[in-house]
Structure formats: structure tokens, C-alpha cells
Design a protein around this motif. Structure first.
Motif, PDB file in Angstrom:
ATOM      1  N   ALA A 151       0.814  -1.216   0.000  1.00  0.00           N
ATOM      2  CA  ALA A 151       0.000   0.000   0.000  1.00  0.00           C
ATOM      3  C   ALA A 151       0.852   1.273   0.000  1.00  0.00           C
ATOM      4  O   ALA A 151       0.551   2.225  -0.716  1.00  0.00           O
ATOM      5  N   TYR A 152       1.953   1.270   0.786  1.00  0.00           N
ATOM      6  CA  TYR A 152       2.714   2.520   0.918  1.00  0.00           C
ATOM      7  C   TYR A 152       3.376   2.941  -0.392  1.00  0.00           C
ATOM      8  O   TYR A 152       3.785   4.081  -0.549  1.00  0.00           O
ATOM      9  N   ARG A 182       1.841   3.090  -3.223  1.00  0.00           N
ATOM     10  CA  ARG A 182       0.794   3.887  -3.880  1.00  0.00           C
ATOM     11  C   ARG A 182       0.811   3.763  -5.410  1.00  0.00           C
ATOM     12  O   ARG A 182       0.821   4.773  -6.129  1.00  0.00           O
ATOM     13  N   ASP A 186      -1.460   3.243  -7.438  1.00  0.00           N
ATOM     14  CA  ASP A 186      -2.575   3.873  -8.140  1.00  0.00           C
ATOM     15  C   ASP A 186      -2.707   5.367  -7.832  1.00  0.00           C
ATOM     16  O   ASP A 186      -3.724   5.971  -8.158  1.00  0.00           O
ATOM     17  N   LEU A 187      -1.660   5.962  -7.252  1.00  0.00           N
ATOM     18  CA  LEU A 187      -1.736   7.391  -6.923  1.00  0.00           C
ATOM     19  C   LEU A 187      -2.113   8.221  -8.152  1.00  0.00           C
ATOM     20  O   LEU A 187      -2.983   9.082  -8.102  1.00  0.00           O
ATOM     21  N   ARG A 224       4.994   6.570   0.029  1.00  0.00           N
ATOM     22  CA  ARG A 224       4.752   7.458   1.159  1.00  0.00           C
ATOM     23  C   ARG A 224       6.074   7.600   1.905  1.00  0.00           C
ATOM     24  O   ARG A 224       6.614   6.634   2.421  1.00  0.00           O
ATOM     25  N   THR A 280      -2.037  10.698   6.139  1.00  0.00           N
ATOM     26  CA  THR A 280      -1.665  10.068   4.868  1.00  0.00           C
ATOM     27  C   THR A 280      -2.648  10.463   3.779  1.00  0.00           C
ATOM     28  O   THR A 280      -2.254  10.669   2.642  1.00  0.00           O
ATOM     29  N   ASP A 338      -1.394  12.064   0.471  1.00  0.00           N
ATOM     30  CA  ASP A 338      -1.688  11.430  -0.811  1.00  0.00           C
ATOM     31  C   ASP A 338      -2.236  12.452  -1.802  1.00  0.00           C
ATOM     32  O   ASP A 338      -1.829  12.495  -2.964  1.00  0.00           O
ATOM     33  N   ARG A 357      -0.307  13.644  -5.142  1.00  0.00           N
ATOM     34  CA  ARG A 357      -0.961  13.396  -6.426  1.00  0.00           C
ATOM     35  C   ARG A 357      -1.010  14.691  -7.239  1.00  0.00           C
ATOM     36  O   ARG A 357      -0.653  14.700  -8.420  1.00  0.00           O
TER      37      ARG A 357
END
Ligand SMILES: *Cc1c(COP(=O)(O)O)cnc(C)c1O
Length: 545
Positions: A347-348, A350, A352-353, A428, A484, A488, A492
Motif C-alpha cells: 500500500a505505501y 501507492r 494507483d496514486l 509514502r 496520509t 496522498d 498526487r
């Protein structure tokens, strides 16, 4: 170069070649590259690992986008049986071990251990498979078995390098043997420390393994430690990282920023080794395409170098596009910007950011932007699998702009880090300890577009060697959920901004892009090579001070 002491390097996995799948990801690739460079430089580094019967998952996408995990047997045509017999104990019972030597891919010695008897083979059945008891049995085999193998081979090891906490049982075995003398435990630890060095790899707390002392007792390696003694070494529950820090004379993180993060993270541990940093690197002959080296030989005029560099890049890009077409049926354009992103589905990171804002991503698609993804989720990681599922869904809906290549491995990694135009990395901060795929890309003239995490603060000259995605915000807390979400969104927006303002305009001008490619290669091919990395290990970590 200064003389190097005799080193034994312990690691659970080694990424040497796509055909020899005893690796899972970054840690293994790093270990493989470390051993390759040690061999190239004729350094006395002996590798110790496990002979996995099945490697990590071969993860393919079945009909209807179902993620399937397959476990092909390890092909053993590159290993040769050694004529030694050793033994460890697991759950208090003797487990005879045999050893294999890897005969291809590298010139240094790499030995892999495996239970002799069929009934004990569950231990090395599958890399990172099984539960916590399997893991402990594997670590006993690696650490205790590794030290006993070195004894049996008559190796005069001066420095034991624990690459990640998995190897800590080697330290327990050396203590048991009283190898370096001393009578009380603290005396024995003091004497041992002069010979042990430790590399920590993860700033994600959950990535640092701990075991209940009850379980340690149950998995009984017959080393003779009381619970109280184990607690002195690794705490209660027993932390492999804390034990590594306490048994070593020096420890290191894998990039300058990661060194800082690790010092902060472990400052509460008394008796811990000082933590420095040795930035990771990648094995240039493995990862840099020969066409890049051929294009840039110094005796050519600059215009010819440029023409050949561009031709080589477009050729490698065509090879990647052909793989995308073959695997997914999608036909991408050779003359449109291709963003590459390949990572473990954590997950960290990201993945799909960039997809998070529908309007912004549509605008990028209108400008021709294409994205190729790859990545595996751990077979039991449902959140990771859901993330892969979202990427597959995005690719299905935007087949002209997004593709997902299944089964991220050394082969796909090489294709992608050669054939993309830019290499995207948006973890992240500060959770990416180093990240070596970006180094492979840089060496192939694929500039990085990355958050200033891991190795990138050391390699980034914004607008010259690639681009940063914003500046770090010292108030960010990567573990606070509210925080977060805010970070994010900010990252982005910054990512879209740097794509619009910098990356796309640069890609539109061939001469400007060639300057970026050249700067990227020049910046990376020594500083982020595993030759430099190994020389740093010798000078800063292996040599006593
Ligand atoms: C290089 C490589 C990695 C490590 O790269 P990261 O940037 O740390 O993700 C992982 N897996 C494969 C197959 C690689 O080639």
C-alpha cells in the motif's frame, strides 16, 4: 582498493537470473547483485542461502482477471552438490543438511542449504511460504546451518554479514560455540560483535520480524539459551532486528535517508550498534543494456552518440511494447510518453496514486500518456491483491493508455527499466528504504520521476537527472491515517503538476530529452552500481575501525 577481510554474507534469497527463481523481490536482487560485484572485484565474500524447492509465487492473471499463484519447482541445473554433511536441530530433533554451490551467474562462492531427508524438506519447500514456525525453521537452517557449513568447509571467516534479521541465528550459533571466547554471555557478545555486521532494510515497523519466546523454545534449535538470555539479545518478544543490532559492531541502512530513519526508529534500543548508511546499487553488467554502453563509447562524436542512444532506447521501448502486445493485446504508441511503474503491491508504494483524480488522468491520456504497470502481491496479502485488481480494472477500462504485465520478475524488471521513457516512484515518505529499480532505469537512460525518498535524494538534480515530486513536508506522519490522506492528495497534485510542467514539455523536444537521458546515465552508472556499493561495504562496514 584496500584489502577486504574474509566475509560470509547471509541472506534468505538471491536474485541472480530469471531462470533460477530463489528470490522474491528487492532484498534478493540486492543480494544477487552484491555477490556478483564481490565476484567481479575478486573480494573474499562467501554467500550463504537456502535451496528453495519452490521459489516465490509465479503470479499470473487468469480468465476474468483472477490472480493465480503458481509454484514451479526450482530448476537445479545451475547448482552442484558439495561433499559435506552438517546438521542442525529443529524442534529439538536433528535435521541433517546438504549444501549446493551455485555454478553460474557469478564468480564468488554462493552456497545453498537444504535438508538431506525428504521428511525435513518442508523447511525449504517454498520461499516466504508457510507460517511463523516454518519461518523460524528456515532461519535456523540459514543461520545455524550456515555457520556450521563454513566450519565444515574450513573457511576462516572474519566478518559475518547478516543481511536483514533473518540471519540472526548465525549469531546465536557463534555465541553457543564461544567462537571468539568469553565466558559470561555479555563477554561472549562483546567478543562476537567485533565480527558481525548487520544491514536493516525496512522502515515499516510491521516488516520487522518478532517471535514469542515460547515459540522460540518450541522451535528448539538446541543452542542452549535460557529465555532470559534470549531476552537480553533480542527482547521479549524476540525481535530479529534488535538482536541483529545488539550482536553487530556496526549496522547500516540502505540509503542516506534510510540510515537517518533507522537511527530514529531504533534509538530506544540499548546496546545497539551504531547505524550508518550504505546506499544500495545495482550490478551494471546485469542491468544496463549493452546497447546503451555501445552508444556512448567515448571515441564517437556527440551527434553520433546521441543518434545511437536514441535508436537504442527506441529499440528497447519497442521490445517492451511488443511484450505488452503479446501479453495483453494492447498496442501502445512508440512516439508517445511511456511511464513505467513496477513494484511489489504494498500500500505505501501507492501504485494507483496517479489514477486518483479522474479529470487529471483523462487530461494526461489526451496528451498521449501511457502507463505500464507490473507487480506481485504476496499470495496471502488480500489488500495487495485488491490493489493489483484495481490496476487490472484500470487497464481494462483504458486499454490504449494503461497496461499491466503479469508476473513481475527479473525478466519483466529488465524489460521495463530499459523500455519505459520515465520511471515513476511515489511511495509514502520515508517508507521506501532505497528502491533499486529506479537505479536500473537511470542506467538505461530512463529518467526517474520520484518522491524524494529512498536513494532519490542522492541522485536527483531536478530537471537534470530526472524530477522530484515536491519537497518533503517535515510534518508528514506516514502512520497517521488522516495525515496520509492529506499527503496522498498533495503528492498526487504535485505529480500531475510536474508531469504537465516539466516531463511532457521535455519529452516533446528530442535534444532536451537526450540531455536528461545522458545525465541520468552519468549520474547512476558508478554511484548507484553494486561495485560502488560493495566497495563502500568494505571500507565502511567490513573493515574494523
Ligand atoms: C529491481 C527489482 C526489485 C527491487 O526494486 P524496487 O525499486 O525496490 O521495487 C524488485 N523486484 C524485481 C523483479 C526487480 O528487478
Amino acid at each position: 582498493m584496500v584489502p577486504c577481510p574474509r566475509v560470509a554474507y547471509f541472506c534468505m534469497e538471491y536474485g541472480l537470473d530469471p531462470a533460477f527463481a530463489i528470490y522474491a523481490g528487492g532484498l534478493g536482487v540486492l543480494a544477487g547483485d552484491h555477490m556478483k560485484s564481490a565476484g567481479d572485484l575478486h573480494l573474499p565474500v562467501t554467500g550463504i542461502g537456502l535451496m528453495w524447492d519452490e521459489g516465490y509465487t509465479r503470479q499470473v492473471i487468469g480468465v476474468g482477471g483472477v490472480i493465480e499463484d503458481q509454484y514451479p519447482k526450482t530448476v537445479r541445473d545451475v547448482v552442484r552438490r558439495l561433499d559435506v554433511r552438517i546438521e542442525v536441530a529443529v524442534r529439538g530433533k536433528k535435521v541433517p543438511l546438504r549444501a549446493w554451490k551455485v555454478d553460474r551467474y557469478l564468480s564468488s562462492n554462493l552456497y545453498l542449504l537444504e535438508p538431506e531427508r525428504e521428511e525435513d524438506r518442508w523447511i525449504t519447500q517454498r520461499l516466504y511460504g508457510g507460517g511463523v514456525e516454518d519461518r523460524l525453521a528456515q532461519e535456523i537452517e540459514l543461520g545455524v546451518g550456515g555457520v556450521r557449513l563454513l566450519n565444515a568447509l574450513g573457511e576462516k571467516t572474519e566478518v559475518f554479514h547478516f543481511n536483514e534479521g533473518h540471519a540472526v541465528f548465525a549469531g546465536l550459533e557463534l555465541l553457543r560455540q564461544q567462537r571468539f571466547g568469553g565466558t559470561t554471555l555479555s563477554e561472549r557478545i562483546d567478543r562476537l560483535r567485533a565480527h558481525v555486521v548487520f544491514t536493516t532494510h525496512t522502515p515499516v515497523p510491521a516488516g520487522n520480524e518478532v517471535h514469542d519466546l515460547d515459540l522460540m523454545r518450541k522451535m528448539d534449535a538446541d543452542l542452549g539459551f535460557t529465555d532470559a538470555e534470549l531476552e537480553v539479545i533480542g527482547g521479549d518478544p524476540f525481535s530479529m532486528t534488535i538482536a541483529g543490532l545488539r550482536l553487530a559492531r556496526i549496522a547500516n541502512g540502505v540509503a542516506e535517508l534510510h540510515g537517518e530513519t533507522a537511527r530514529e526508529m531504533w534509538k530506544h534500543v540499548d546496546g545497539a550498534a551504531p547505524i550508518i548508511s550504505v546506499t544500495n546499487g545495482v550490478h551494471q553488467p546485469t542491468w544496463q543494456d549493452a546497447r546503451i554502453r555501445a552508444a556512448l563509447v567515448p571515441d564517437k562524436p556527440r551527434e553520433r552518440q546521441d543518434a545511437e542512444l536514441w535508436a537504442a532506447h527506441q529499440q528497447m521501448k519497442s521490445e517492451l511494447l511488443a511484450e505488452i502486445a503479446r501479453k495483453t493485446g494492447a498496442h501502445f504508441a512508440l512516439d508517445r510518453l511511456l511511464i513505467g511503474f513496477a513494484r511489489r503491491a504494498a500500500a505505501y508504494k501507492r501504485a494507483d496514486l496517479i489514477l486518483g483524480d479522474p479529470h487529471a488522468i483523462e487530461r494526461l491520456f489526451d496528451q498521449g500518456v501511457q502507463i505500464v504497470y507490473s507487480g506481485k502481491a504476496h499470495p496471502r496479502d488480500l489488500a495487495g491483491k485488491a490493489l493489483v485488481g484495481r490496476l487490472l480494472e484500470a487497464a481494462r477500462r483504458n486499454a490504449r493508455h494503461i497496461a499491466f504485465l503479469e508476473n513481475y520478475d527479473l525478466r519483466i524488471g529488465a524489460l521495463m527499466t530499459r523500455g519505459a521513457d520515465v520511471w515513476l516512484n511515489n511511495p509514502r515518505r520515508p517508507l521506501e528504504a532505497s528502491g533499486t529499480s529506479g537505479m536500473k532505469a537511470a542506467m538505461n537512460g530512463v529518467p526517474n520521476l520520484s518522491v524524494l525518498d529512498g536513494w532519490w535524494p542522492e541522485g536527483c538534480v531536478h530537471g537534470v537527472t530526472g524530477w522530484k515530486i515536491g519537497d518533503p513536508d517535515p510534518d508528514d506522519d506516514a502512520f497517521d491515517e488522516k495525515d496520509t490522506a492529506r499527503a496522498d492528495k498533495r503528492d498526487r497534485d504535485l505529480l500531475y503538476q510536474v508531469l504537465d510542467d516539466d516531463v511532457l514539455p521535455a519529452y516533446a523536444q528530442r535534444a532536451r530529452w537526450l540531455d536528461l537521458m545522458r545525465a541520468s546515465i552519468a549520474m547512476s552508472q558508478w554511484r548507484f552500481s553494486s561495485d560502488r556499493q560493495v566497495e563502500d561495504y568494505v571500507a565502511k562496514v567490513y573493515l574494523p575501525r
